[in-house]
Design a protein around this motif. Structure first.
Motif, PDB file in Angstrom:
ATOM      1  N   ILE A 223      46.147  35.664  46.422  1.00 25.32           N
ATOM      2  CA  ILE A 223      45.970  36.469  45.208  1.00 25.32           C
ATOM      3  C   ILE A 223      44.562  37.032  45.191  1.00 25.32           C
ATOM      4  O   ILE A 223      43.585  36.300  45.389  1.00 25.32           O
ATOM      5  N   ASN A 224      44.487  38.327  44.979  1.00 24.72           N
ATOM      6  CA  ASN A 224      43.192  38.987  44.849  1.00 24.72           C
ATOM      7  C   ASN A 224      42.866  39.077  43.366  1.00 24.72           C
ATOM      8  O   ASN A 224      43.352  39.950  42.650  1.00 24.72           O
ATOM      9  N   GLY A 225      42.069  38.136  42.920  1.00 26.42           N
ATOM     10  CA  GLY A 225      41.755  38.074  41.497  1.00 26.42           C
ATOM     11  C   GLY A 225      40.797  39.178  41.086  1.00 26.42           C
ATOM     12  O   GLY A 225      39.675  39.251  41.574  1.00 26.42           O
ATOM     13  N   VAL A 226      41.263  40.051  40.205  1.00 28.36           N
ATOM     14  CA  VAL A 226      40.431  41.144  39.695  1.00 28.36           C
ATOM     15  C   VAL A 226      40.526  41.152  38.176  1.00 28.36           C
ATOM     16  O   VAL A 226      41.445  40.589  37.583  1.00 28.36           O
ATOM     17  N   SER A 227      39.569  41.815  37.552  1.00 29.95           N
ATOM     18  CA  SER A 227      39.576  41.935  36.095  1.00 29.95           C
ATOM     19  C   SER A 227      39.820  43.391  35.710  1.00 29.95           C
ATOM     20  O   SER A 227      39.610  44.307  36.505  1.00 29.95           O
ATOM     21  N   LYS A 228      40.255  43.572  34.478  1.00 27.43           N
ATOM     22  CA  LYS A 228      40.465  44.928  33.981  1.00 27.43           C
ATOM     23  C   LYS A 228      39.120  45.631  33.805  1.00 27.43           C
ATOM     24  O   LYS A 228      38.093  44.984  33.588  1.00 27.43           O
ATOM     25  N   PRO A 229      39.131  46.958  33.856  1.00 26.59           N
ATOM     26  CA  PRO A 229      37.877  47.679  33.585  1.00 26.59           C
ATOM     27  C   PRO A 229      37.469  47.530  32.124  1.00 26.59           C
ATOM     28  O   PRO A 229      38.304  47.298  31.241  1.00 26.59           O
ATOM     29  N   LYS A 230      36.190  47.651  31.899  1.00 25.80           N
ATOM     30  CA  LYS A 230      35.670  47.587  30.524  1.00 25.80           C
ATOM     31  C   LYS A 230      35.612  48.989  29.944  1.00 25.80           C
ATOM     32  O   LYS A 230      35.307  49.957  30.655  1.00 25.80           O
ATOM     33  N   LEU A 231      35.867  49.089  28.628  1.00 27.05           N
ATOM     34  CA  LEU A 231      35.937  50.410  27.988  1.00 27.05           C
ATOM     35  C   LEU A 231      35.350  50.334  26.580  1.00 27.05           C
ATOM     36  O   LEU A 231      35.711  49.466  25.787  1.00 27.05           O
ATOM     37  N   ILE A 232      34.429  51.263  26.284  1.00 29.49           N
ATOM     38  CA  ILE A 232      33.831  51.390  24.943  1.00 29.49           C
ATOM     39  C   ILE A 232      33.947  52.848  24.509  1.00 29.49           C
ATOM     40  O   ILE A 232      33.576  53.762  25.263  1.00 29.49           O
ATOM     41  N   LEU A 233      34.445  53.077  23.286  1.00 34.36           N
ATOM     42  CA  LEU A 233      34.545  54.428  22.719  1.00 34.36           C
ATOM     43  C   LEU A 233      33.580  54.555  21.542  1.00 34.36           C
ATOM     44  O   LEU A 233      33.482  53.660  20.700  1.00 34.36           O
TER      45      LEU A 233
END
Length: 313
Positions: A223-233
């Motif tokens: 498993i290639n553990g990755v995280s979601k991208p961060k987003l600020i509006l």
């Protein structure tokens, strides 16, 4: 004249004696030669016989040492095998185990044939067999079996869902990353659904499910553990632009946004730009009342993060 004859007679007798002595010497030498020839022949026969016996003994010993048991495995069902061992010597014992488990010992009872029925666990497992005969000689045998696992592993961002269904009650589940210590979760149900955190980077997850009869189901998955991208509006100070701030640990791929719930979707493809951070402004085009911007950002692993904000004019 008589004297001459008298002296000549003894001379003739002496010659005859010497002749007899000379004739006797060759007979004695011949006897000695025959004796030595016979002795050498007997010695040679003895040496050949001794060497032949030694060779025979050596070959017999090697043949005795080369005797090995015959190990055969027969598939009775998809999950049951029959281990059969045949030997010319008496079998002292058989040991068998799956993977690194404790071995199960079956005594041979001084017989030359032994069979043992063995249940095959689910997943990919290796059977190790050891046969020991009456003189202490040991022979090992290994074979890998793969039975389709009931364990299902789903990856979603940095979350992993582990599911399993069984005909018998599941007692507990263990999991570990690479060679780290195992973590145990009690289940006590015929169905299971557990969520765990993924390790960042490429790692091997090993999951073992054990039912109330101590039957095991094992599954390994990289498993290639990755995280979601961060987003600020946000909006700028003049309140004329929406500001999109996004970042990712690996690489940003694409940004999609919709203004005021319009049917049209705007797309910004940034995959080839190899960016980990991006600030992007969008004209607000505020309308009287409520204004909404909905943004979705994607990273190179296909994971996304979505946000929506409202502004009033």
């Amino acid at each position: 004249m008589n004297q001459i004859l008298s002296t000549s007679m003894p001379m003739d007798n002496s010659r005859k004696k010497n002749k007899k002595v000379r004739n006797k010497q060759p007979v004695e030498i011949s006897s000695v030669l025959k004796f030595f020839a016979i002795a050498i022949l007997v010695f040679g026969i003895f040496m050949v016989a001794t060497g032949t016996y030694a060779i025979y003994e050596n070959q017999s010993e090697k043949k005795e040492q080369s005797i090995e048991p015959t190990i055969a495995i027969e598939n009775k069902t998809d999950k049951v095998i029959l281990l059969k061992v045949t030997h010319q010597r008496n079998i002292e014992k058989i040991e068998y185990r799956w993977n690194d488990e404790e071995p199960i010992v079956v005594r041979g009872n001084n017989g030359q044939y032994l069979e043992q029925q063995i249940n095959v666990p689910l997943g990919t497992n290796t059977l190790h067999v050891l046969v020991q005969d009456e003189i202490g000689k040991q022979i090992t045998y290994d074979k890998q079996y793969e039975v389709e696992s009931n364990i299902n592993i789903e990856v979603s961002g940095n979350k992993i869902k582990i599911k399993c269904e069984s005909d018998t009650k599941i007692a507990y589940m263990t999991y570990r990353w690479d060679e780290e210590d195992e973590q145990t979760i009690q289940i006590n149900s015929t169905t299971m659904e557990q969520e765990i955190e993924a390790m960042k980077g490429l790692h091997t997850l090993t999951v073992i499910v054990v039912d109330e009869n101590n039957n095991t189901d094992t599954k390994e998955q990289k498993i290639n553990g990755v995280s979601k991208p961060k987003l600020i509006l946000d909006v700028d100070e003049q309140r004329e632009h929406f500001v999109i701030k996004t970042s990712d640990e690996e690489r940003l791929s694409k940004i999609e946004f919709v203004l005021n719930q319009e049917d049209r979707k705007y797309e910004l493809n940034i995959d080839e730009m190899n960016l980990k951070e991006l600030d992007y402004t969008v004209p607000m085009e505020l309308q009287p009342g409520e204004n909404i911007i909905q943004v979705t950002v994607y990273n190179s692993s296909g994971l996304s993060e979505e946000r929506a904000v409202k502004f009033m004019k």
